[in-house]
Write an enzyme that holds these catalytic residues in place. Structure first.
Site, PDB file in Angstrom:
ATOM      1  CG  HIS A  36      -1.909   1.104   1.215  1.00 50.66           C
ATOM      2  ND1 HIS A  36      -2.985   1.125   0.349  1.00 50.66           N
ATOM      3  CD2 HIS A  36      -1.998   2.247   1.945  1.00 50.66           C
ATOM      4  CE1 HIS A  36      -3.696   2.219   0.558  1.00 50.66           C
ATOM      5  NE2 HIS A  36      -3.113   2.916   1.516  1.00 50.66           N
ATOM      6  CG  ASP A  38      -0.973   6.070   1.891  1.00 55.54           C
ATOM      7  OD1 ASP A  38      -2.111   6.010   1.400  1.00 55.54           O
ATOM      8  OD2 ASP A  38      -0.651   5.522   2.962  1.00 55.54           O
ATOM      9  CG  ASP A 151      -6.112   3.361   3.484  1.00 53.23           C
ATOM     10  OD1 ASP A 151      -6.642   2.928   4.529  1.00 53.23           O
ATOM     11  OD2 ASP A 151      -5.167   4.167   3.494  1.00 53.23           O
ATOM     12  CG  HIS A 420      -6.685   7.035   0.320  1.00 52.90           C
ATOM     13  ND1 HIS A 420      -6.157   6.336  -0.743  1.00 52.90           N
ATOM     14  CD2 HIS A 420      -5.999   6.628   1.405  1.00 52.90           C
ATOM     15  CE1 HIS A 420      -5.195   5.544  -0.312  1.00 52.90           C
ATOM     16  NE2 HIS A 420      -5.075   5.703   0.992  1.00 52.90           N
TER      17      HIS A 420
END
Length: 1018
Positions: A36, A38, A151, A420
């Site tokens: 993941h 970001d 997420d 996000h």
């Protein structure tokens, strides 16, 4: 609290749900390796690339090549594109192509980022998906077929429609309300077919998998070790990888002494999860945030563990395999099971625990939210302006390659900020600054492009200096010196409708004359500026056809010159009222001052300086209505209870008024009347902390959209620490405490107030991306916004909008990553209010929301003493669509891939010694029907248009090819998987059949979004 509260909902859903069944063994576990990553959040993109992100792709590619059974899914494209363009060798690029061909490396989702679902606009979601998909298809010839939205903080009902139109076969989410997830787990309802829109047919539904409460991370606790489990590469280190390769929290290596213990831990977790699903196929995500930066140590430990379990399948009762999402969903689809249906409800708001409502981020970093939407609106206008410049024939000296680069830079920035942890306001200050810089640099480039097109010549050419370009909600400022000087102002309408509106320029002098391109005087008004007491606001009434220009000359008026009397803009009159105390005794309603136009009468109370009521003149109904600012106080000490932060909203109590006194003045002119209210925190304050500037256009003006809106701009801040500011509008509408708010500017959701036993205030907050309304049986009050906010109805007839937040707390997590939101800024959000019969509001609401988002763009150029005004381009043929159809995009994307998939793959196999030049001939067109089926007797009808007629101003249309949402599929070739459901869905209209290439007459049904490639005659 807990799962029992959801039993009524579950009871309704179970009517459409097949009978639960226990998984038939043996259990088959699909181990999906992932990282993941970001795009921002705590660290900037460049910091992340240096510390871990580049190493993810470098080491994963190497390890997949080493082991034929290994798999990996890649999600967001921004880091991969940076690695591909700036790090990867030719050998690594060839290895990536081979791994993709073998299906061992899989791109899922494929957008530039994993976008937020609560506060992003549909247009920007599509943009960032299109950016990522275009890169993947152009580079590899692949098209992602599954989502991985694990997420985002809640799930929107827009997403099923969006991802179905993009060609996805299945959708995966995770963050939904904790108690709903618990209940769905127990009922084996975590997998279903989701109908996103009530108006669309089953062709725009999607199979959805909700991750269980372990979410997207591997369970970190293992009973035989005090270290985390299955994270053998440890935790990424910033700013540089450690030179010795030793990272914090590295899991114990798999050895002969502990492999059985590892196997027992993995098997136990798989079996626990299997009980929550209806099939024996278990998706077991292996990874978490910032993982696989050392893929070698990861796979070298997992390989023997999986082999060990598979050698003992009879003993353990499960088999395990590395997998991609395609592997998992293929196996699930092959079961031919019948699945339950979820209708067009969303999963918002999201609470992770009883006292942790993730509703604060709906408003966090309001300035960034506003800038992101301004950048999106500017990009939208720049795209169509450049397309009109290129077709039918570029007439200037503008370099199209340079122009496309400016658009591409802003596309990247607007896509990036949809992440996000970006537009949500949940990032650290330095990352917020990164997003802001990228947006501003992209906007600067597109501004230069638009000035060059509208005012002639290449960037910076001409004797006069281009001053600036302003989009909606931004007021250009014109300054003058002692010489006679003027400005050429070009106003561009980016919408495919004729509009009548008022633009505002701020000038440094009160005597101004304004003429149009024919030298005729135009309707104007001048008044004292709201931004600068030494300046003046010049208001100009303008009517502009679709995708067209009006040109004005703004001159410092000198009165009589050569026997000619200039027509000077009339000056507005100002009436000031004395300061009033909030608690001052008064005879309320006895001294009311009316402000009116053809649509409304606004009544303000002289004894309170507050709005008293609004009369809707169409229905002749007067609605009592007041507006005031209040603040929620937030706890800062975790020892004292729940805290508010970037994510969470946890007020100590109900909101309290945040002012003691209010001043008011009315500015009445020929075009508009402005009502300016100034709210002072304390009576002794010299500076106000809040203000409302209300504008009502006057009755002589044409255009129902202009007449029917009450424009308001607010000033909020700087706030005191640990305050969350709201504007509460209270009315006597009997709304039953039911609120309606939008999903992503696309569809409305009904939000009845829920009487939670704990945390009721924040859990009844919802995202308002573009609009919200309350209503009774006669009237509807609509609020339209130019940026996202949190919105709630805490009382009957009330709607409150959270405008700003300033918070600090001592939560260790927030302090470690600087996520405490100590935002000292002043924000200036805008709302439009509309009040009237429900039928009228239904008709006006969607178009007005689009008009607020995409107002006309003003482009300015200073004129020297003797310079002739530049009147810029003139398009004799406007682009005009029916009022229920919105031109969602008209652009020259620049993609080089062939429209034929087979030809594109052949081209990729041949290879390109050099990157091909951008294709400037292909035009992308996307149309969206604004109305739900049955919503309006006229506007809800299907809209049929002939694109040859609509686009005749751009040239002769010779081919129309319908594409998937992001342009990578020919819709005639797109065959999505069918998932069986218990009931045939009878709702929705039949989707209009694709027409063969070249068919220019198209029909768009309610809520449909249709995308086309347009080919014009050369």
């Amino acid at each position: 609290m807990g799962p029992l509260r959801w039993l009524p909902l579950l009871g309704q859903l179970l009517l459409l749900w097949p009978r639960a069944a226990q998984p038939a063994g043996p259990i088959r576990a699909f181990v999906v390796p992932h990282s993941h990553m970001d795009v921002g959040w705590v660290f900037t993109v460049q910091e992340s690339m240096r510390a871990y992100a580049a190493n993810v792709y470098t080491t994963v590619v190497a390890e997949l090549v080493r082991g034929g059974q290994r798999r990996f899914i890649a999600v967001e494209q921004e880091f991969f594109r940076l690695w591909w363009d700036g790090v990867a060798s030719e050998q690594q690029k060839q290895q990536v192509r081979q791994l993709l061909h073998e299906g061992r490396l899989e791109f899922v989702l494929g957008g530039q980022v994993m976008h937020d679902e609560a506060v992003t606009h549909l247009d920007d979601q599509i943009l960032q998906l299109t950016e990522g998909h275009g890169f993947l298809y152009e580079t590899f010839g692949i098209r992602p077929q599954f989502s991985w939205h694990v997420d985002p903080f809640g799930a929107s009902a827009t997403t099923p429609t969006l991802f179905a139109l993009a060609g996805f076969n299945a959708h995966l989410i995770s963050r939904i309300d904790y108690d709903l997830k618990d209940a769905m787990q127990e009922a084996q309802m975590l997998q279903f077919v989701w109908h996103g829109s009530p108006s669309l047919s089953g062709q725009q539904e999607i199979f959805t998998h909700v991750m269980d409460h372990y979410s997207y991370c591997t369970p970190s606790h293992i009973p035989f070790s005090n270290r985390s489990g299955f994270y053998w590469n440890g935790v990424a280190v910033f700013p540089e990888p450690p030179p010795d390769g030793v990272y914090p929290n590295m899991s114990e290596p798999v050895t002969g002494a502990n492999i059985h213990l590892y196997a027992e831990a993995l098997v136990a977790n798989v079996k626990q999860r299997a009980a929550w699903f209806r099939t024996p196929h278990v998706l077991w995500p292996w990874g978490c945030d910032k993982q696989f930066f050392n893929a070698s140590v990861q796979f070298d430990n997992m390989d023997p563990l999986l082999d060990y379990i598979n050698q003992r399948t009879a003993q353990f009762g499960i088999s395990v395999q590395y997998a991609t999402l395609n592997d998992y969903f293929q196996a699930l689809h092959a079961t031919n099971m019948t699945w339950g249906i979820r209708d067009h409800q969303d999963f918002l708001p999201y609470s992770s625990e009883p006292l942790q409502a993730w509703t604060g981020f709906y408003t966090s970093r309001s300035t960034l939210k506003g800038l992101a939407r301004q950048a999106s609106a500017l990009l939208y206008a720049g795209e169509s302006m450049f397309t009109r410049y290129m077709w039918p024939d570029p007439s200037g000296t503008l370099d199209p390659t340079w122009a496309l680069q400016q658009l591409q830079q802003l596309r990247w920035a607007v896509s990036e900020v949809q992440h996000h942890d970006a537009i949500t306001g949940t990032e650290s200050p330095k990352v917020k600054n990164m997003y802001t810089e990228h947006l501003r640099m992209g906007m600067l480039g597109v501004r230069k492009l638009m000035v060059s097109i509208a005012l002639g010549g290449p960037p910076g050419s001409g004797t006069g200096a281009p001053k600036d370009i302003m989009g909606p909600q931004v007021t250009p400022v014109l300054s003058v010196d002692t010489r006679p000087v003027g400005y050429s102002a070009s106003v561009y309408n980016p919408l495919a409708w004729k509009i009548t509106t008022i633009i505002t320029l701020t000038v440094a002098f009160p005597n101004v004359s304004v003429t149009d391109e024919l030298g005729h005087p135009v309707s104007t008004q001048i008044q004292n500026s709201t931004k600068d007491p030494s300046a003046y606001d010049l208001l100009i009434l303008t009517t502009i056809p679709g995708l067209n220009y009006r040109h004005y000359q703004v001159m410092h008026a000198r009165g009589d010159q050569a026997g000619t009397r200039e027509l000077v803009a009339p000056r507005a009159n100002t009436l000031k009222f004395s300061l009033k105390l909030r608690n001052q005794p008064s005879q309320e309603g006895k001294r009311l001052v009316p402000v009116m136009n053809d649509c409304y009468i606004l009544l303000f109370d002289q004894d309170t300086n507050m709005l008293h009521s609004i009369q809707d003149r169409q229905s002749n109904r007067t609605v009592r209505m007041t507006q005031e600012f209040l603040e929620y106080q937030a706890n800062w000490d975790v020892k004292q209870g729940p805290i508010s932060d970037n994510y969470l909203f946890a007020p100590n109590n109900t909101a309290e008024p945040s002012w003691e006194a209010v001043g008011m003045e009315m500015v009445a002119g020929t075009l508009v009347t402005d009502i300016r209210q100034y709210f002072y925190r304390y009576i002794t304050d010299q500076e106000y902390i809040y203000s409302i500037h209300t504008r009502l256009a006057h009755p002589s003006l044409a255009g129902e959209l202009l007449c029917q809106r009450i424009e308001q701009q607010y000033r909020v801040g700087p706030l005191d620490l640990n305050r969350e500011a709201i504007l509460r509008t209270s009315s006597d509408l009997n709304s039953q405490q039911v609120l309606y708010s939008d999903n992503n500017g696309y569809q409305m959701q009904r939000r009845p107030y829920k009487a939670f036993k704990s945390n009721p205030i924040p859990r009844n907050y919802y995202p308002m991306v573009q609009s919200a309304f309350i209503e009774d049986d006669k009237s509807r009050l609509v609020l339209l916004a130019e940026r996202p906010h949190g919105v709630s109805s805490q009382g009957n007839g009330q709607v409150e909008v959270m405008l700003h937040r300033r918070l600090w707390n001592n939560l260790a997590w927030d302090l470690k990553y600087n996520l405490t939101l100590n935002d000292t800024s002043i924000v200036h959000p805008v709302l439009w209010l509309m009040l009237g019969p429900k039928s009228t509001m239904t008709a006006l609401h969607p178009r007005s929301g689009v008009a607020l988002q995409h107002g006309p763009v003003v482009l300015l150029k200073e004129l020297a003493d003797e310079e002739t005004p530049v009147h810029g381009p003139h398009n004799p043929w406007p682009v005009t669509l029916p009022p229920n159809l919105h031109l969602q995009i008209l652009s020259v994307p620049g993609w080089t891939y062939s429209r034929s998939h087979a030809q594109h793959l052949r081209n990729l196999q041949r290879g390109h010694p050099e990157k091909p030049q951008a294709n400037l001939q292909r035009v992308l067109l996307r149309l969206r029907h604004l109305y739900e089926a049955g919503e309006d007797p006229v506007l809800s009808r299907p809209a049929t248009v002939d694109l040859k007629v609509v686009l005749r101003g751009l040239g002769s249309v010779v081919a129309v090819e319908e594409r998937s949402l992001t342009g990578t599929w020919d819709v005639q070739m797109l065959q999505r998987w069918h998932w069986s459901t218990k009931t045939d869905h009878l709702k929705g209209h039949p989707t209009s059949p694709p027409r063969p290439p070249g068919g220019s007459i198209i029909t768009v049904y309610p809520k449909e979004i249709r995308t086309f490639f347009i080919k014009f005659q050369q």
